[in-house]
Design a protein around this motif. Structure first.
Motif, PDB file in Angstrom:
ATOM      1  N   PHE A  53       1.488  24.869  50.337  1.00  9.45           N
ATOM      2  CA  PHE A  53       1.316  26.320  49.811  1.00  9.45           C
ATOM      3  C   PHE A  53       2.140  26.666  48.522  1.00  9.45           C
ATOM      4  CE2 PHE A  53       2.681  30.873  50.590  1.00  9.45           C
ATOM      5  CZ  PHE A  53       1.303  31.446  51.156  1.00  9.45           C
ATOM      6  N   GLU A  54       3.326  26.131  48.175  1.00  4.85           N
ATOM      7  CA  GLU A  54       3.906  26.576  47.012  1.00  4.85           C
ATOM      8  C   GLU A  54       3.122  25.655  45.966  1.00  4.85           C
ATOM      9  OE1 GLU A  54       6.121  28.655  46.504  1.00  4.85           O
ATOM     10  OE2 GLU A  54       6.200  29.120  48.548  1.00  4.85           O
ATOM     11  N   LYS A  55       2.625  24.602  46.124  1.00  2.00           N
ATOM     12  CA  LYS A  55       1.761  23.812  45.223  1.00  2.00           C
ATOM     13  C   LYS A  55       0.519  24.658  44.556  1.00  2.00           C
ATOM     14  CE  LYS A  55       3.335  19.123  46.557  1.00  2.00           C
ATOM     15  NZ  LYS A  55       4.313  19.541  47.505  1.00  2.00           N
ATOM     16  N   LYS A  56       0.007  25.382  45.564  1.00  2.00           N
ATOM     17  CA  LYS A  56      -1.213  26.198  45.454  1.00  2.00           C
ATOM     18  C   LYS A  56      -0.872  27.280  44.595  1.00  2.00           C
ATOM     19  CE  LYS A  56      -2.928  24.984  49.977  1.00  2.00           C
ATOM     20  NZ  LYS A  56      -4.395  24.231  49.445  1.00  2.00           N
ATOM     21  N   HIS A  57       0.319  28.038  45.102  1.00  2.00           N
ATOM     22  CA  HIS A  57       1.030  29.127  44.046  1.00  2.00           C
ATOM     23  C   HIS A  57       1.075  28.356  42.422  1.00  2.00           C
ATOM     24  CE1 HIS A  57       1.921  32.629  46.422  1.00  2.00           C
ATOM     25  NE2 HIS A  57       1.597  31.585  47.415  1.00  2.00           N
TER      26      HIS A  57
ATOM     27  N   VAL B 202      -8.292  21.907  30.553  1.00  2.00           N
ATOM     28  CA  VAL B 202      -8.695  22.886  29.760  1.00  2.00           C
ATOM     29  C   VAL B 202      -8.961  22.425  28.307  1.00  2.00           C
ATOM     30  CG1 VAL B 202      -8.189  25.064  28.872  1.00  2.00           C
ATOM     31  CG2 VAL B 202      -7.612  24.691  31.075  1.00  2.00           C
ATOM     32  N   ARG B 203      -8.139  21.513  27.528  1.00  2.00           N
ATOM     33  CA  ARG B 203      -8.664  20.985  26.397  1.00  2.00           C
ATOM     34  C   ARG B 203      -9.890  20.105  26.340  1.00  2.00           C
ATOM     35  NH1 ARG B 203      -2.956  19.494  25.911  1.00  2.00           N
ATOM     36  NH2 ARG B 203      -3.918  17.248  26.227  1.00  2.00           N
ATOM     37  N   SER B 204     -10.132  19.512  27.626  1.00  2.00           N
ATOM     38  CA  SER B 204     -11.432  18.800  27.705  1.00  2.00           C
ATOM     39  C   SER B 204     -12.556  19.718  27.882  1.00  2.00           C
ATOM     40  CB  SER B 204     -11.240  17.863  29.059  1.00  2.00           C
ATOM     41  OG  SER B 204     -10.043  16.849  28.643  1.00  2.00           O
ATOM     42  N   GLY B 205     -12.360  20.920  28.265  1.00  2.00           N
ATOM     43  CA  GLY B 205     -13.369  21.779  28.465  1.00  2.00           C
ATOM     44  C   GLY B 205     -13.797  22.357  29.769  1.00  2.00           C
ATOM     45  N   LEU B 206     -12.892  22.416  30.588  1.00  2.00           N
ATOM     46  CA  LEU B 206     -12.861  22.916  31.961  1.00  2.00           C
ATOM     47  C   LEU B 206     -13.155  24.408  31.926  1.00  2.00           C
ATOM     48  CD1 LEU B 206     -12.861  22.286  35.071  1.00  2.00           C
ATOM     49  CD2 LEU B 206     -10.536  23.008  35.041  1.00  2.00           C
ATOM     50  N   ASP B 207     -14.363  25.020  32.499  1.00  2.00           N
ATOM     51  CA  ASP B 207     -14.629  26.261  32.434  1.00  2.00           C
ATOM     52  C   ASP B 207     -13.901  27.256  33.690  1.00  2.00           C
ATOM     53  OD1 ASP B 207     -16.484  26.567  30.261  1.00  2.00           O
ATOM     54  OD2 ASP B 207     -17.481  25.189  31.307  1.00  2.00           O
ATOM     55  N   SER B 208     -13.820  26.687  34.786  1.00  2.00           N
ATOM     56  CA  SER B 208     -13.071  27.503  35.833  1.00  2.00           C
ATOM     57  C   SER B 208     -12.575  26.546  36.836  1.00  2.00           C
ATOM     58  CB  SER B 208     -13.970  28.655  36.293  1.00  2.00           C
ATOM     59  OG  SER B 208     -15.438  27.879  36.888  1.00  2.00           O
ATOM     60  N   ILE B 209     -11.831  27.221  37.595  1.00  2.00           N
ATOM     61  CA  ILE B 209     -11.229  26.684  39.079  1.00  2.00           C
ATOM     62  C   ILE B 209     -11.373  27.290  40.044  1.00  2.00           C
ATOM     63  CG2 ILE B 209      -9.041  27.240  38.280  1.00  2.00           C
ATOM     64  CD1 ILE B 209      -7.805  24.725  39.310  1.00  2.00           C
ATOM     65  N   GLN B 210     -11.453  26.589  41.287  1.00  2.00           N
ATOM     66  CA  GLN B 210     -11.375  27.454  42.575  1.00  2.00           C
ATOM     67  C   GLN B 210     -10.254  26.758  43.396  1.00  2.00           C
ATOM     68  OE1 GLN B 210     -14.928  28.138  45.276  1.00  2.00           O
ATOM     69  NE2 GLN B 210     -13.866  26.438  46.580  1.00  2.00           N
ATOM     70  N   VAL B 211      -9.158  27.114  44.022  1.00  2.00           N
ATOM     71  CA  VAL B 211      -8.134  26.749  44.758  1.00  2.00           C
ATOM     72  C   VAL B 211      -8.157  27.241  46.196  1.00  2.00           C
ATOM     73  CG1 VAL B 211      -5.675  26.608  44.709  1.00  2.00           C
ATOM     74  CG2 VAL B 211      -6.660  26.931  42.680  1.00  2.00           C
ATOM     75  N   SER B 212      -8.143  26.067  46.960  1.00  2.00           N
ATOM     76  CA  SER B 212      -8.145  26.700  48.406  1.00  2.00           C
ATOM     77  C   SER B 212      -6.854  26.804  49.051  1.00  2.00           C
ATOM     78  CB  SER B 212      -8.778  25.241  49.218  1.00  2.00           C
ATOM     79  OG  SER B 212      -7.881  24.337  49.245  1.00  2.00           O
ATOM     80  N   PHE B 213      -6.905  27.911  49.764  1.00  2.00           N
ATOM     81  CA  PHE B 213      -5.845  28.371  50.660  1.00  2.00           C
ATOM     82  C   PHE B 213      -6.224  28.128  52.192  1.00  2.00           C
ATOM     83  CE2 PHE B 213      -3.627  29.913  47.075  1.00  2.00           C
ATOM     84  CZ  PHE B 213      -2.346  29.788  47.155  1.00  2.00           C
TER      85      PHE B 213
ATOM     86  N   ALA C 115      -1.998  19.612  40.744  1.00  2.00           N
ATOM     87  CA  ALA C 115      -2.451  20.428  39.457  1.00  2.00           C
ATOM     88  C   ALA C 115      -1.448  21.297  38.828  1.00  2.00           C
ATOM     89  CB  ALA C 115      -3.644  21.546  40.031  1.00  2.00           C
ATOM     90  N   ASP C 116      -0.373  20.235  37.923  1.00  2.00           N
ATOM     91  CA  ASP C 116       0.709  20.895  37.489  1.00  2.00           C
ATOM     92  C   ASP C 116       0.225  21.147  36.093  1.00  2.00           C
ATOM     93  OD1 ASP C 116       0.308  18.592  35.800  1.00  2.00           O
ATOM     94  OD2 ASP C 116       1.974  17.260  36.886  1.00  2.00           O
ATOM     95  N   GLU C 117       1.022  22.032  35.377  1.00  2.00           N
ATOM     96  CA  GLU C 117       0.413  22.724  34.091  1.00  2.00           C
ATOM     97  C   GLU C 117       0.111  21.692  33.069  1.00  2.00           C
ATOM     98  OE1 GLU C 117       2.131  26.026  31.142  1.00  2.00           O
ATOM     99  OE2 GLU C 117       3.397  25.504  32.853  1.00  2.00           O
TER     100      GLU C 117
END
Length: 362
Positions: free
Chosen positions: A134-138, A106-117, A97-99
């Protein structure tokens, strides 16, 4: 096709786009024998599923897996959800999930995201994930926040990370997320296989509740702390997603339609498939959805219990895994004739030194 008058319409769809995932979590909810379910629905079929879900009354779609970011058509499915008026929520490990990818979503219309640790620090997180992540999640959370995408942090709690609960909450504070879900393991799938190594003691649970309560008093509602307690240590079971076939349905990567994400645990169920039937026909008329819907199917003591429309007999997968009978009263309930199975599992787990077994592709 006319629906029965007493059957409610669903409002939530779990779209499991793939079982593929770079992580190997020892509590993974994916089926144990993943190679049996390697096929995945194509883009057009998923779009049809989303349209049929919206027509049924679904208002929110959870795009999940596995790791949904491995699907190259994810942006198309998000855009289709937005066009249909569905609120879209992405559940991800953060890997991939890079920028740039998040910006497209987001441009497609995504409303929210959940990231698991998996834990509060890099060493323990990466051990439990089976991958340096770990760093990828950050990076994922930072990129999402730059795009003003609401972020929920999810951490599955168990014996191996409960001692770090204060640090986990501090991680959520440092990341400045809106909400953190502190969800204890539900013992199905790989978690059931690893139960002896994952199940916490009652003392650990009591200490965890104290930590969460103190954090709520200290932090207020930023972030919101949702603490989902483990069934095994409760007097009554939770309702299975507010009741089997009441408000929720899941579509698996191969098109199977399930009343709950882990219903494949029950081998007697002949699961319907969107390749063969519409969601409307499946929801209202499939024997699988009718099997444990409502209260008529319930045995005693559930049938005469005043909680029968509160917890709906508990978790059917849990009942099957513990007793071999999916129609049994959930043994978590202290009124169940099989409650001693839960007490025995707790006692055995506290004496066990079994190592964690990590998810593989069997």
């Amino acid at each position: 096709m006319t629906p029965p008058n007493s059957t409610p319409h669903p409002y939530s769809l779990l779209a499991e786009l793939t079982y593929r995932c770079p992580l190997k979590c020892p509590y993974c909810s994916n089926p144990l024998k993943l190679r049996q379910y390697a096929s995945e629905l194509d883009t057009d079929t998923w779009k049809r599923v989303l349209a049929e879900a919206a027509a049924l009354g679904v208002v929110q779609v959870h795009l999940s897996g596995g790791e949904p970011l491995v699907r190259q058509d994810l942006e198309q499915l998000v855009a289709e959800s937005r066009q249909l008026g569905l609120y879209s929520h992405l559940t991800t490990s953060g890997v991939g999930a890079d920028e740039a990818r998040l910006e497209r979503l987001v441009r497609s219309g995504l409303d929210s995201i959940q990231v698991s640790f998996q834990d509060s620090n890099q060493v323990d997180n990466d051990f439990l994930a089976g991958l340096s992540s770990f760093e990828k999640k950050h990076e994922c959370i930072s990129a999402a926040q730059k795009l003003d995408l609401p972020v929920v942090l999810n951490v599955v709690l168990h014996r191996s990370n409960l001692a770090h609960l204060e640090e986990i909450i501090q991680l959520a504070v440092d990341l400045n997320v809106e909400k953190v879900e502190l969800a204890h393991v539900q013992y199905t799938g790989w978690a059931f296989r690893n139960r002896d190594a994952l199940l916490p003691s009652r003392q650990q649970l009591q200490e965890a509740e104290q930590v969460v309560q103190a954090a709520r008093e200290r932090l207020g509602n930023r972030p919101e702390l949702a603490h989902v307690l483990p069934d095994y240590h409760q007097q009554y079971p939770k309702p299975c997603l507010q009741g089997w076939g009441q408000v929720y349905l899941a579509v698996a990567p191969d098109g199977a339609v399930l009343p709950c994400q882990t219903a494949r645990e029950i081998p007697e169920l002949d699961l319907p498939n969107v390749k063969d039937e519409s969601l409307d026909a499946i929801w209202f008329h499939s024997p699988v959805f009718e099997r444990f819907r409502g209260t008529d199917w319930m045995p005693e003591p559930c049938q005469s219990c005043d909680r029968r429309e509160i917890d709906f007999g508990g978790c059917r997968c849990q009942a099957f895994l513990l007793t071999g009978d999916a129609a049994a009263t959930d043994p978590v309930c202290h009124l169940s004739p099989n409650h001693e199975l839960v007490e025995l599992a707790i006692a055995e787990s506290q004496q066990s030194t079994a190592p964690l077994r990590f998810r593989t592709y069997e």
